[in-house]
Design an enzyme around this catalytic site. Structure first.
Site, PDB file in Angstrom:
ATOM      1  N   ASP A 159      31.472 -55.871   9.916  1.00  0.00           N
ATOM      2  CA  ASP A 159      31.485 -55.385  11.302  1.00  0.00           C
ATOM      3  C   ASP A 159      32.607 -54.355  11.462  1.00  0.00           C
ATOM      4  O   ASP A 159      33.595 -54.391  10.732  1.00  0.00           O
ATOM      5  CB  ASP A 159      31.789 -56.547  12.266  1.00  0.00           C
ATOM      6  CG  ASP A 159      30.610 -57.484  12.464  1.00  0.00           C
ATOM      7  OD1 ASP A 159      29.473 -57.122  12.098  1.00  0.00           O
ATOM      8  OD2 ASP A 159      30.827 -58.599  12.987  1.00  0.00           O
ATOM      9  N   ARG A 205      24.885 -50.140  10.082  1.00  0.00           N
ATOM     10  CA  ARG A 205      24.381 -50.487  11.421  1.00  0.00           C
ATOM     11  C   ARG A 205      25.059 -49.506  12.394  1.00  0.00           C
ATOM     12  O   ARG A 205      26.263 -49.314  12.317  1.00  0.00           O
ATOM     13  CB  ARG A 205      24.795 -51.924  11.755  1.00  0.00           C
ATOM     14  CG  ARG A 205      24.602 -52.297  13.212  1.00  0.00           C
ATOM     15  CD  ARG A 205      25.426 -53.533  13.613  1.00  0.00           C
ATOM     16  NE  ARG A 205      25.138 -54.716  12.836  1.00  0.00           N
ATOM     17  CZ  ARG A 205      26.068 -55.665  12.597  1.00  0.00           C
ATOM     18  NH1 ARG A 205      27.292 -55.568  13.067  1.00  0.00           N
ATOM     19  NH2 ARG A 205      25.747 -56.721  11.884  1.00  0.00           N
TER      20      ARG A 205
HETATM   21  C1  LIG Z   1      23.558 -56.571  16.221  1.00  0.00           C
HETATM   22  C2  LIG Z   1      24.757 -55.959  16.865  1.00  0.00           C
HETATM   23  C3  LIG Z   1      25.941 -55.891  16.163  1.00  0.00           C
HETATM   24  C4  LIG Z   1      27.067 -55.291  16.733  1.00  0.00           C
HETATM   25  N1  LIG Z   1      28.201 -55.108  15.981  1.00  0.00           N
HETATM   26  C5  LIG Z   1      29.236 -54.413  16.492  1.00  0.00           C
HETATM   27  C6  LIG Z   1      30.362 -54.069  15.700  1.00  0.00           C
HETATM   28  O1  LIG Z   1      30.436 -54.368  14.518  1.00  0.00           O
HETATM   29  N2  LIG Z   1      31.373 -53.371  16.288  1.00  0.00           N
HETATM   30  C7  LIG Z   1      31.329 -52.991  17.611  1.00  0.00           C
HETATM   31  O2  LIG Z   1      32.263 -52.344  18.094  1.00  0.00           O
HETATM   32  N3  LIG Z   1      30.270 -53.326  18.390  1.00  0.00           N
HETATM   33  C8  LIG Z   1      29.239 -54.014  17.861  1.00  0.00           C
HETATM   34  N4  LIG Z   1      28.144 -54.307  18.656  1.00  0.00           N
HETATM   35  C9  LIG Z   1      28.229 -54.128  20.130  1.00  0.00           C
HETATM   36  C10 LIG Z   1      27.879 -52.728  20.570  1.00  0.00           C
HETATM   37  O3  LIG Z   1      28.893 -51.836  20.193  1.00  0.00           O
HETATM   38  C11 LIG Z   1      27.708 -52.677  22.102  1.00  0.00           C
HETATM   39  O4  LIG Z   1      28.900 -53.066  22.723  1.00  0.00           O
HETATM   40  C12 LIG Z   1      26.595 -53.555  22.634  1.00  0.00           C
HETATM   41  O5  LIG Z   1      25.489 -53.564  21.781  1.00  0.00           O
HETATM   42  C13 LIG Z   1      26.123 -53.050  24.013  1.00  0.00           C
HETATM   43  O6  LIG Z   1      25.597 -51.745  23.887  1.00  0.00           O
HETATM   44  P1  LIG Z   1      24.025 -51.398  24.005  1.00  0.00           P
HETATM   45  O7  LIG Z   1      23.718 -50.466  22.881  1.00  0.00           O
HETATM   46  O8  LIG Z   1      23.231 -52.620  24.025  1.00  0.00           O
HETATM   47  O9  LIG Z   1      23.900 -50.529  25.289  1.00  0.00           O
HETATM   48  P2  LIG Z   1      24.447 -50.663  26.774  1.00  0.00           P
HETATM   49  O10 LIG Z   1      24.333 -49.280  27.314  1.00  0.00           O
HETATM   50  O11 LIG Z   1      25.769 -51.340  26.834  1.00  0.00           O
HETATM   51  O12 LIG Z   1      23.382 -51.609  27.432  1.00  0.00           O
HETATM   52  C14 LIG Z   1      22.021 -51.255  27.581  1.00  0.00           C
HETATM   53  C15 LIG Z   1      21.281 -52.390  28.250  1.00  0.00           C
HETATM   54  O13 LIG Z   1      21.279 -53.533  27.390  1.00  0.00           O
HETATM   55  C16 LIG Z   1      21.433 -54.726  28.122  1.00  0.00           C
HETATM   56  N5  LIG Z   1      22.729 -55.353  27.751  1.00  0.00           N
HETATM   57  C17 LIG Z   1      23.719 -54.806  27.027  1.00  0.00           C
HETATM   58  N6  LIG Z   1      24.743 -55.666  26.877  1.00  0.00           N
HETATM   59  C18 LIG Z   1      24.394 -56.788  27.546  1.00  0.00           C
HETATM   60  C19 LIG Z   1      25.041 -58.043  27.780  1.00  0.00           C
HETATM   61  N7  LIG Z   1      26.237 -58.305  27.296  1.00  0.00           N
HETATM   62  N8  LIG Z   1      24.381 -58.978  28.500  1.00  0.00           N
HETATM   63  C20 LIG Z   1      23.148 -58.724  28.989  1.00  0.00           C
HETATM   64  N9  LIG Z   1      22.499 -57.551  28.816  1.00  0.00           N
HETATM   65  C21 LIG Z   1      23.107 -56.600  28.109  1.00  0.00           C
HETATM   66  C22 LIG Z   1      21.391 -54.336  29.566  1.00  0.00           C
HETATM   67  O14 LIG Z   1      20.039 -54.358  29.976  1.00  0.00           O
HETATM   68  C23 LIG Z   1      21.902 -52.915  29.528  1.00  0.00           C
HETATM   69  O15 LIG Z   1      21.496 -52.162  30.638  1.00  0.00           O
HETATM   70  C24 LIG Z   1      27.009 -54.844  18.082  1.00  0.00           C
HETATM   71  C25 LIG Z   1      25.803 -54.909  18.777  1.00  0.00           C
HETATM   72  C26 LIG Z   1      24.685 -55.428  18.198  1.00  0.00           C
HETATM   73  C27 LIG Z   1      23.413 -55.444  18.966  1.00  0.00           C
END
Ligand SMILES: Cc1cc2nc3c(=O)[nH]c(=O)nc-3n(C[C@H](O)[C@H](O)[C@H](O)COP(=O)(O)OP(=O)(O)OC[C@H]3O[C@@H](n4cnc5c(N)ncnc54)[C@H](O)[C@@H]3O)c2cc1C
Length: 303
Positions: free
Chosen positions: A130, A180
């Protein structure tokens, strides 16, 4: 422990919300949650929650947990009967280099990481590193570059909110390590990361497309439906085979979208966190979605 953390940990009110995002305190609970997802046709990556270790002893314990996870995964009946021609690993793991002891020393962390990779290799499994706060980005990518020639069963994560990521995308494509792509979850200053969400989203789409064109089995990790639709359109236009990449989402978030993508024939991997150190992970999930924090506030006033 800070008072807010103590309150959230002790209050029964938060339990359902914590449980929505975290599979349980123990490895066995996480394995059960994973088996339920696998039964629905989803792929899983297991995350033993925890971040920076304070001593070599703590890092060694985390390493031993990673090894135990890999040994336990190899015993899961669905994993035993999974053949590689069905795609990538059914159930792999995600770790953090600070759990391996990066704050205690780079060589120390790398030795621990290599030991985990060696166990993973013996089980034909994969370990994703990660990405953490920007203080660690360069050290993480540099370590992957050193280790990957010996252990092609590893890969990492890039965060679109960082200005540097356009170049890191090219670096990871040259290496051909699996990556990723995420938007980024840490609080970063404007000196290193886009403050505007629209810029992050734009970078995310551009970088995802570049990875789909040239990277080794990229993982598009987002719950953003607009972006996912754009990616689906792109892969259809470019005739990119669905077996060449996967979507990834977090446990408990947008389960409808996870199931829908799976039904359309895409590979979908769910990131399943477990363990006692869930507090920082949990608060990051709340920060992403004000509605979740609102739920807590409402509960506080009720209770
Ligand atoms: C499999 C995976 C691994 C990850 N690994 C890392 C990592 O190693 N390092 C790192 O910095 N980040 C990591 N992340 C987190 C990532 O950086 C984002 O903070 C997170 O995915 C929210 O961004 P989004 O792309 O979903 O879009 P956003 O613009 O934040 O959200 C889009 C939509 O998704 C839904 N959504 C998003 N978050 C939530 C929530 N918490 N609860 C409910 N609904 C929600 C809502 O409908 C929102 O409108 C990871 C995410 C995923 C999915």
């Amino acid at each position: 422990m800070k008072p807010v953390e103590r309150m959230i940990r002790q209050s029964r009110l938060f339990r359902p919300l914590v449980r929505r995002f975290i599979a349980g305190d123990t490895l066995e609970e996480a394995i059960s949650a994973s088996e339920a997802l696998i039964a629905k046709g989803l792929l899983v990556t297991l995350d033993f929650l925890g971040e920076n270790t304070n001593s070599e002893k703590e890092a060694t314990e985390a390493k031993e947990t990673f090894i135990r996870m890999l040994d336990r995964i190899a015993e899961v009946p669905a994993v035993k009967t999974w053949s590689p021609d069905k795609g990538k690993e059914l159930l792999n793991i995600s770790i953090k280099l600070t759990q391996c002891g990066l704050d205690q020393g780079e060589k120390f962390a790398e030795d621990n990481y290599r030991e985990v990779l060696s166990t993973a290799m013996s089980h034909r499994n994969f370990v994703r590193v990660d990405m953490e706060g920007s203080d660690y980005t360069e050290r993480t990518i540099a370590m992957i570059e050193r280790v990957f020639p010996d252990f092609p069963n590893t890969g990492t994560v890039l965060q679109s909110y960082l200005y540097r990521t356009t170049e890191d995308v090219e670096r990871i494509i040259r290496l051909q390590a699996r990556v990723r792509i995420v938007k980024g979850a840490y609080l970063e200053p404007a000196s290193v990361a886009f403050p505007e969400k629209s810029k992050v989203d734009e970078a995310y789409v551009t970088q995802s497309k570049r990875l789909l064109d040239a990277a080794n089995y990229p993982a598009i990790a987002s719950h953003d439906e607009t972006i996912i639709n754009e990616i689906k359109k792109y892969v259809a236009e470019k005739s990119i085979d669905k077996s060449k990449f996967e979507f990834q989402m977090l446990y408990g978030i947008r389960r409808d979208l996870q199931d829908g993508l799976k039904a359309e024939g895409f590979n979908v991997r769910v990131y399943v966190p477990f363990g006692d150190s869930w507090y920082p992970y949990f608060t990051r999930r709340l920060a992403e979605r004000p509605a979740n924090a609102f739920f807590i506030l409402k509960s506080l006033f009720k209770g």
